[in-house]
Scaffold this active site. Sequence first.
Site, PDB file in Angstrom:
ATOM      1  N   ASN A 191     -10.761  -3.531 -47.126  1.00 57.49           N
ATOM      2  CA  ASN A 191     -11.875  -3.574 -48.076  1.00 57.49           C
ATOM      3  C   ASN A 191     -12.517  -2.192 -48.092  1.00 57.49           C
ATOM      4  O   ASN A 191     -13.219  -1.824 -47.159  1.00 57.49           O
ATOM      5  CB  ASN A 191     -12.869  -4.651 -47.618  1.00 57.49           C
ATOM      6  CG  ASN A 191     -14.112  -4.688 -48.490  1.00 57.49           C
ATOM      7  OD1 ASN A 191     -14.179  -4.008 -49.515  1.00 57.49           O
ATOM      8  ND2 ASN A 191     -15.096  -5.494 -48.082  1.00 57.49           N
ATOM      9  N   LYS A 227     -14.774  -1.165 -49.968  1.00 58.48           N
ATOM     10  CA  LYS A 227     -16.189  -1.254 -50.374  1.00 58.48           C
ATOM     11  C   LYS A 227     -16.461  -0.216 -51.482  1.00 58.48           C
ATOM     12  O   LYS A 227     -15.566   0.067 -52.267  1.00 58.48           O
ATOM     13  CB  LYS A 227     -17.091  -1.110 -49.149  1.00 58.48           C
ATOM     14  CG  LYS A 227     -16.705  -2.143 -48.067  1.00 58.48           C
ATOM     15  CD  LYS A 227     -17.711  -2.299 -46.978  1.00 58.48           C
ATOM     16  CE  LYS A 227     -17.204  -3.368 -45.993  1.00 58.48           C
ATOM     17  NZ  LYS A 227     -18.162  -3.640 -44.917  1.00 58.48           N
ATOM     18  N   HIS A 261     -18.299 -11.913 -50.035  1.00 58.11           N
ATOM     19  CA  HIS A 261     -18.526 -11.019 -48.895  1.00 58.11           C
ATOM     20  C   HIS A 261     -20.020 -11.036 -48.553  1.00 58.11           C
ATOM     21  O   HIS A 261     -20.860 -11.160 -49.441  1.00 58.11           O
ATOM     22  CB  HIS A 261     -18.069  -9.598 -49.262  1.00 58.11           C
ATOM     23  CG  HIS A 261     -18.038  -8.685 -48.081  1.00 58.11           C
ATOM     24  ND1 HIS A 261     -19.181  -8.112 -47.567  1.00 58.11           N
ATOM     25  CD2 HIS A 261     -17.018  -8.278 -47.286  1.00 58.11           C
ATOM     26  CE1 HIS A 261     -18.848  -7.381 -46.504  1.00 58.11           C
ATOM     27  NE2 HIS A 261     -17.544  -7.470 -46.313  1.00 58.11           N
ATOM     28  N   GLU A 266     -22.000  -8.765 -47.939  1.00 59.61           N
ATOM     29  CA  GLU A 266     -22.788  -7.763 -48.665  1.00 59.61           C
ATOM     30  C   GLU A 266     -23.142  -8.263 -50.055  1.00 59.61           C
ATOM     31  O   GLU A 266     -24.211  -7.968 -50.577  1.00 59.61           O
ATOM     32  CB  GLU A 266     -22.015  -6.429 -48.705  1.00 59.61           C
ATOM     33  CG  GLU A 266     -22.028  -5.777 -47.325  1.00 59.61           C
ATOM     34  CD  GLU A 266     -20.812  -4.938 -46.983  1.00 59.61           C
ATOM     35  OE1 GLU A 266     -20.047  -4.566 -47.895  1.00 59.61           O
ATOM     36  OE2 GLU A 266     -20.627  -4.660 -45.778  1.00 59.61           O
ATOM     37  N   GLU A 275     -16.241 -13.330 -41.078  1.00 59.72           N
ATOM     38  CA  GLU A 275     -16.860 -12.031 -40.815  1.00 59.72           C
ATOM     39  C   GLU A 275     -18.286 -12.240 -40.302  1.00 59.72           C
ATOM     40  O   GLU A 275     -19.215 -12.404 -41.110  1.00 59.72           O
ATOM     41  CB  GLU A 275     -16.897 -11.187 -42.092  1.00 59.72           C
ATOM     42  CG  GLU A 275     -15.534 -10.825 -42.636  1.00 59.72           C
ATOM     43  CD  GLU A 275     -15.575  -9.518 -43.431  1.00 59.72           C
ATOM     44  OE1 GLU A 275     -14.658  -8.725 -43.256  1.00 59.72           O
ATOM     45  OE2 GLU A 275     -16.522  -9.286 -44.199  1.00 59.72           O
ATOM     46  N   GLY A 282     -19.495  -3.222 -39.718  1.00 61.86           N
ATOM     47  CA  GLY A 282     -19.940  -1.831 -39.766  1.00 61.86           C
ATOM     48  C   GLY A 282     -20.785  -1.411 -38.578  1.00 61.86           C
ATOM     49  O   GLY A 282     -21.436  -0.368 -38.604  1.00 61.86           O
ATOM     50  N   SER A 305     -15.731  -4.715 -37.674  1.00 61.77           N
ATOM     51  CA  SER A 305     -15.413  -3.664 -36.697  1.00 61.77           C
ATOM     52  C   SER A 305     -14.004  -3.792 -36.121  1.00 61.77           C
ATOM     53  O   SER A 305     -13.782  -3.546 -34.936  1.00 61.77           O
ATOM     54  CB  SER A 305     -16.472  -3.635 -35.578  1.00 61.77           C
ATOM     55  OG  SER A 305     -17.736  -3.307 -36.120  1.00 61.77           O
ATOM     56  N   GLY A 310     -14.297  -0.165 -42.471  1.00 64.43           N
ATOM     57  CA  GLY A 310     -14.247   1.268 -42.146  1.00 64.43           C
ATOM     58  C   GLY A 310     -12.861   1.789 -41.777  1.00 64.43           C
ATOM     59  O   GLY A 310     -12.438   2.844 -42.282  1.00 64.43           O
TER      60      GLY A 310
HETATM   61  P1  13P Z   1     -16.032  -2.996 -40.905  1.00 63.23           P
HETATM   62  O1  13P Z   1     -14.576  -3.126 -40.544  1.00 63.23           O
HETATM   63  O2  13P Z   1     -16.408  -1.633 -41.360  1.00 63.23           O
HETATM   64  O3  13P Z   1     -16.917  -3.535 -39.831  1.00 63.23           O
HETATM   65  O4  13P Z   1     -16.270  -3.939 -42.199  1.00 63.23           O
HETATM   66  C1  13P Z   1     -15.804  -5.228 -42.177  1.00 63.23           C
HETATM   67  C2  13P Z   1     -15.894  -5.790 -43.537  1.00 63.23           C
HETATM   68  O5  13P Z   1     -16.964  -6.017 -44.053  1.00 63.23           O
HETATM   69  C3  13P Z   1     -14.624  -6.044 -44.246  1.00 63.23           C
HETATM   70  O6  13P Z   1     -14.842  -6.812 -45.380  1.00 63.23           O
END
Ligand code: 13P
Length: 262
Positions: free
Chosen positions: A13, A15, A98, A100, A170, A176, A216, A238
């Site tokens: 992802n 983002k 998600h 977010e 998640e 993150g 993460s 990330g």
């Molecule tokens: P990170 O791997 O950066 O923690 O993000 C996870 C995520 O939100 C994948 O959709």
Amino acid sequence: MKVSERMPIVAGNWKMNLGPTEARDFAASLLSDLVTVRGVEIVLCPPAISLPAVSAVLSGTNIKLGAQNMFDAERGAFTGEISPLMLHGLCEYVILGHSERRTYFGETDDIVNRKALAAFEHNIRPIVCVGEHLEDRDANRTERVITSQVYGSLKGFPAHRLNELVVAYEPIWAIGTGRAATPQDAADVAALIRALLVELYGAVEAATIRVQYGGSVTTANAGSFAAIEDIDGSLVGGASLKPDFAEIARQTLKAKGARGAR
Ligand code: 13P
């Protein structure tokens, strides 16, 4: 379906990172490594505006393309939205719900459910995200939160097509932050998700659904999550923006064992 029959799936992802030119170049830089990892489904999810550019790079390879969001209506006065008709034929997957999107854009379980139903209708495979806040975990409310998200977001799907569904667990506090869940915590919630899916759809159909862990994920821990029976791969943020991503897919394959391409 036996556990060993589910194809592992690792999705990146990206983002809100990488416009069309950068996304094309980055996808191209990953490609030669990614295509060598057979037996894991690999999905790249760039921002919507970069989907066509990445699609062109992936064309003719076994690497799949996914969107990060989608609206449920086919067309009309929905300024700024992207319809399933527009994604159909371009993307095989779409990430929905998600955290977010739930946090910053007010998406509820009901909205996520409508979008996922629309995805099924248009033959786009939904990757539906669920996960608890830190306050929920600290107050022992994880089970309650996940149960209500699963019941609210994942109801009413065509039972015979559940092998097209991916559920991403998640935990919001792990996204993150560099603080991944422990494999045991992830295993417990993945088992809970699968038990809830059994209640919703029956054991035979629920066993075809793939469950990812996200939050993460790195090359250092991807293998320990993939080693869990109820977890079929990861949703990576990330680390999917780094060359590391292919190594995460490789670690997943190693943990699960090769299962042949699909
Ligand atoms: P990170 O791997 O950066 O923690 O993000 C996870 C995520 O939100 C994948 O959709």
